[in-house]
Write a protein that holds these residues in place. Structure first.
Motif, mmCIF file in Angstrom:
data_model
loop_
_atom_site.group_PDB
_atom_site.id
_atom_site.type_symbol
_atom_site.label_atom_id
_atom_site.label_comp_id
_atom_site.label_asym_id
_atom_site.label_seq_id
_atom_site.Cartn_x
_atom_site.Cartn_y
_atom_site.Cartn_z
ATOM 1 N N ALA A 24 0.831 -1.209 0.000
ATOM 2 C CA ALA A 24 0.000 0.000 0.000
ATOM 3 C C ALA A 24 0.863 1.255 0.000
ATOM 4 C CB ALA A 24 -0.939 -0.015 1.208
ATOM 5 N N HIS A 25 1.962 1.228 0.749
ATOM 6 C CA HIS A 25 2.860 2.384 0.779
ATOM 7 C C HIS A 25 3.485 2.624 -0.588
ATOM 8 C CE1 HIS A 25 5.808 5.232 2.312
ATOM 9 N NE2 HIS A 25 6.726 4.565 1.646
ATOM 10 N N GLN A 26 3.925 1.548 -1.249
ATOM 11 C CA GLN A 26 4.513 1.694 -2.575
ATOM 12 C C GLN A 26 3.494 2.277 -3.555
ATOM 13 O OE1 GLN A 26 7.213 2.235 -4.551
ATOM 14 N NE2 GLN A 26 8.084 0.239 -3.984
ATOM 15 N N PHE A 27 2.260 1.797 -3.485
ATOM 16 C CA PHE A 27 1.237 2.265 -4.416
ATOM 17 C C PHE A 27 0.829 3.711 -4.118
ATOM 18 C CE2 PHE A 27 -0.399 -2.307 -5.383
ATOM 19 C CZ PHE A 27 0.771 -2.547 -6.088
ATOM 20 N N THR A 28 0.794 4.086 -2.843
ATOM 21 C CA THR A 28 0.520 5.488 -2.488
ATOM 22 C C THR A 28 1.616 6.391 -3.029
ATOM 23 O OG1 THR A 28 -0.664 4.831 -0.478
ATOM 24 C CG2 THR A 28 0.159 7.088 -0.573
ATOM 25 N N TRP A 29 2.847 5.927 -2.921
ATOM 26 C CA TRP A 29 3.990 6.685 -3.442
ATOM 27 C C TRP A 29 3.888 6.842 -4.954
ATOM 28 C CZ3 TRP A 29 7.951 9.766 -3.749
ATOM 29 C CH2 TRP A 29 8.989 9.534 -4.645
ATOM 30 N N LEU A 30 3.633 5.756 -5.677
ATOM 31 C CA LEU A 30 3.547 5.829 -7.134
ATOM 32 C C LEU A 30 2.390 6.719 -7.576
ATOM 33 C CD1 LEU A 30 4.276 2.104 -8.098
ATOM 34 C CD2 LEU A 30 5.757 4.076 -8.501
ATOM 35 N N GLU A 31 1.254 6.613 -6.888
ATOM 36 C CA GLU A 31 0.091 7.422 -7.253
ATOM 37 C C GLU A 31 0.357 8.913 -7.062
ATOM 38 O OE1 GLU A 31 -4.617 7.009 -6.279
ATOM 39 O OE2 GLU A 31 -3.329 7.539 -4.592
ATOM 40 N N SER A 32 1.195 9.262 -6.097
ATOM 41 C CA SER A 32 1.416 10.672 -5.761
ATOM 42 C C SER A 32 2.306 11.392 -6.763
ATOM 43 C CB SER A 32 2.053 10.774 -4.367
ATOM 44 O OG SER A 32 3.406 10.332 -4.395
ATOM 45 N N ILE A 33 2.938 10.646 -7.673
ATOM 46 C CA ILE A 33 3.927 11.237 -8.579
ATOM 47 C C ILE A 33 3.247 11.858 -9.796
ATOM 48 C CG2 ILE A 33 5.927 10.735 -10.045
ATOM 49 C CD1 ILE A 33 6.494 8.370 -8.095
ATOM 50 N N VAL A 34 3.636 13.066 -10.118
ATOM 51 C CA VAL A 34 3.160 13.733 -11.325
ATOM 52 C C VAL A 34 4.088 13.371 -12.481
ATOM 53 C CG1 VAL A 34 2.702 15.953 -12.435
ATOM 54 C CG2 VAL A 34 2.186 15.641 -10.012
ATOM 55 N N CYS A 35 3.487 12.830 -13.534
ATOM 56 C CA CYS A 35 4.283 12.395 -14.680
ATOM 57 C C CYS A 35 3.869 13.163 -15.924
ATOM 58 C CB CYS A 35 4.101 10.899 -14.936
ATOM 59 S SG CYS A 35 4.701 9.889 -13.590
ATOM 60 N N HIS A 36 4.823 13.467 -16.765
ATOM 61 C CA HIS A 36 4.569 14.137 -18.040
ATOM 62 C C HIS A 36 5.038 13.219 -19.162
ATOM 63 C CE1 HIS A 36 3.641 17.989 -16.092
ATOM 64 N NE2 HIS A 36 4.610 17.666 -15.245
ATOM 65 N N TYR A 37 4.121 12.885 -20.047
ATOM 66 C CA TYR A 37 4.440 11.976 -21.145
ATOM 67 C C TYR A 37 4.391 12.744 -22.462
ATOM 68 C CZ TYR A 37 3.325 8.496 -17.608
ATOM 69 O OH TYR A 37 3.282 7.759 -16.463
ATOM 70 N N GLU A 38 5.441 12.631 -23.234
ATOM 71 C CA GLU A 38 5.483 13.244 -24.556
ATOM 72 C C GLU A 38 4.951 12.245 -25.572
ATOM 73 O OE1 GLU A 38 6.188 16.284 -25.263
ATOM 74 O OE2 GLU A 38 6.789 16.854 -23.232
ATOM 75 N N MET A 39 3.841 12.590 -26.235
ATOM 76 C CA MET A 39 3.211 11.684 -27.188
ATOM 77 C C MET A 39 3.363 12.254 -28.592
ATOM 78 S SD MET A 39 -0.241 10.712 -25.090
ATOM 79 C CE MET A 39 -0.585 9.341 -26.191
ATOM 80 N N PRO A 40 3.823 11.452 -29.545
ATOM 81 C CA PRO A 40 4.024 11.927 -30.923
ATOM 82 C C PRO A 40 2.734 12.502 -31.502
ATOM 83 C CG PRO A 40 4.962 9.741 -30.609
ATOM 84 C CD PRO A 40 4.182 10.044 -29.378
#
Length: 391
Positions: A364-380
């Motif tokens: 649960a801690h790992q998943f809370t950590w991953l969920e909290s991250i803001v990610c930016h994806y460059e899509m062609p």
């Protein structure tokens, strides 16, 4: 998710139980002294091998009985057998590639080559290269980290919702595709990408397994060798790697050792011992809570300690940060106690502030950590899109 004082809640239990609880939880009491004698490392290697072979022999025997008690015995014995197989890799082979298992570097290299070939796990040269890179501050837990990349390929990506990550976990564990891909990666590593001597060792091991199959039959071979060595091994490995560090393939290199330490934590097996309450019925309620605690320890935390978080894995953060406490990572056999001593001596590495208890909480801690991250994806052909789930 981090907890403090959980192991100390068991202080009032009988003194003779404390060494058992230290092993089961992976954490000593605050001032508990380490054992005065350590089993020699070569002795630990031999004992692990002999015990694993003994369990395999017992599984072969039980497979012929086909009774309810035999099946219960088989299910129970799978736990320590899988744990022993994992210990060969995550403890013995791991410290061998760090040149810390035996005094001789040649013996360390030979051992790592042999066990990787016999158990069909990643060949020792690849493992050494990837794992030593994993310790590098420029690589640690990022997209260039082989462990982080492996988990990302399975769908454990930053920015995903927790319920999606839980679904990915269940689907992965139960997916034949996951197990086949894991198997393919293992066999390719030892039969295709390994050095010629290691390939010959793997061929010899395969012939040995074929002879064992011919002697004991398909059912016994499946229950005693195939299931523990492959699918159950894969599940144990997945749960261990998933909870090991603060993985983030979107992150850059760590800035300093404090930042590095924040991506590490201790993982312990246990539940807080209940406190006695006053008032009417307090004694009965306390006994009931103690019984629940015993059930949790025996049927939730003990299986995890036996089959997943084996040997020195609860203190894996110490393996990365021992130098911050002025200690030597070569003393890995004492890591559980040395980690606690580092806390008592001022805790410069911050071990006490980063302790997870129980596998469900670790995940649960790992998943809370991953969920909290803001990610930016460059899509062609499209504008940059932000997928965020910050709490």
């Amino acid at each position: 998710m981090f907890e403090v004082g959980l192991r100390e809640s068991m202080r009032g239990l009988p003194l003779f139980l404390q060494p058992v609880l230290t092993w089961l939880t992976g954490k000593p009491l605050h001032e508990q002294q380490p054992p005065s004698y350590h089993f020699p490392r070569w002795g630990d290697v031999i004992f692990t091998l002999v015990l694993a072979l003994g369990i395999v022999a017992l599984l072969i025997y039980l497979s012929a009985l086909d009774t309810i008690f035999a099946w219960i015995g088989i299910f129970v014995l799978w736990l320590p057998l899988v744990g022993l197989l994992r210990k060969v890799q995550v403890t013995h082979m791991h410290h061998a590639i760090h040149n810390r298992l035996f005094e001789s570097s040649r013996l360390n290299k030979a051992y790592a080559t042999l066990v990787s070939a016999v158990l069909f796990i990643q060949n020792s040269d690849e493992y050494r290269k990837e794992h030593l890179a994993h310790h590098n501050a420029d690589v640690f837990t990022t997209k260039d980290d082989a462990d982080a990349a492996f988990l990302a390929r399975l769908g454990f990506l930053p920015g995903r919702k927790k319920d999606e990550l839980w679904m990915s976990l269940w689907m992965t564990v139960l997916s034949p595709v996951f197990h086949l891909l894991f198997l393919q990666a293992r066999l390719t590593s030892v039969f295709v990408r390994a050095k010629p001597v290691a390939v010959l060792l793997s061929v010899g091991a395969a012939l040995g397994y074929a002879i064992l199959l011919w002697i004991v039959g398909g059912k016994a071979f499946l229950l005693a060798v195939v299931l523990p060595l492959f699918p159950l091994y894969h599940i144990s490995a997945l749960l261990q790697f998933l909870t090991e560090h603060a993985w983030n393939v979107a992150a850059g290199p760590v800035e300093d050792w404090t930042h590095y330490a924040q991506r590490c934590w201790g993982r312990f097996c246990g539940a807080r011992f209940p406190q006695r309450t006053n008032g009417f019925g307090g004694g009965i309620l306390f006994v009931a809570r103690v019984m629940v605690w015993i059930v949790k320890m025996l049927f939730l935390h003990l299986p995890v300690r036996l089959a997943c978080l084996v040997s020195d894995l609860p203190a894996h953060d110490w393996h990365h940060l021992a130098h911050m406490a002025g200690q030597n990572a070569r003393a890995w056999q004492s890591s559980l106690h040395l980690r606690q001593k580092a806390i008592a001596d001022g805790d410069r590495a911050g071990f006490a502030q980063r302790e997870l208890w129980g596998l469900p909480r670790m995940i649960a801690h790992q998943f809370t950590w991953l969920e909290s991250i803001v990610c930016h994806y460059e899509m062609p052909g499209a504008d940059s899109r932000s997928h965020a789930a910050r709490k």
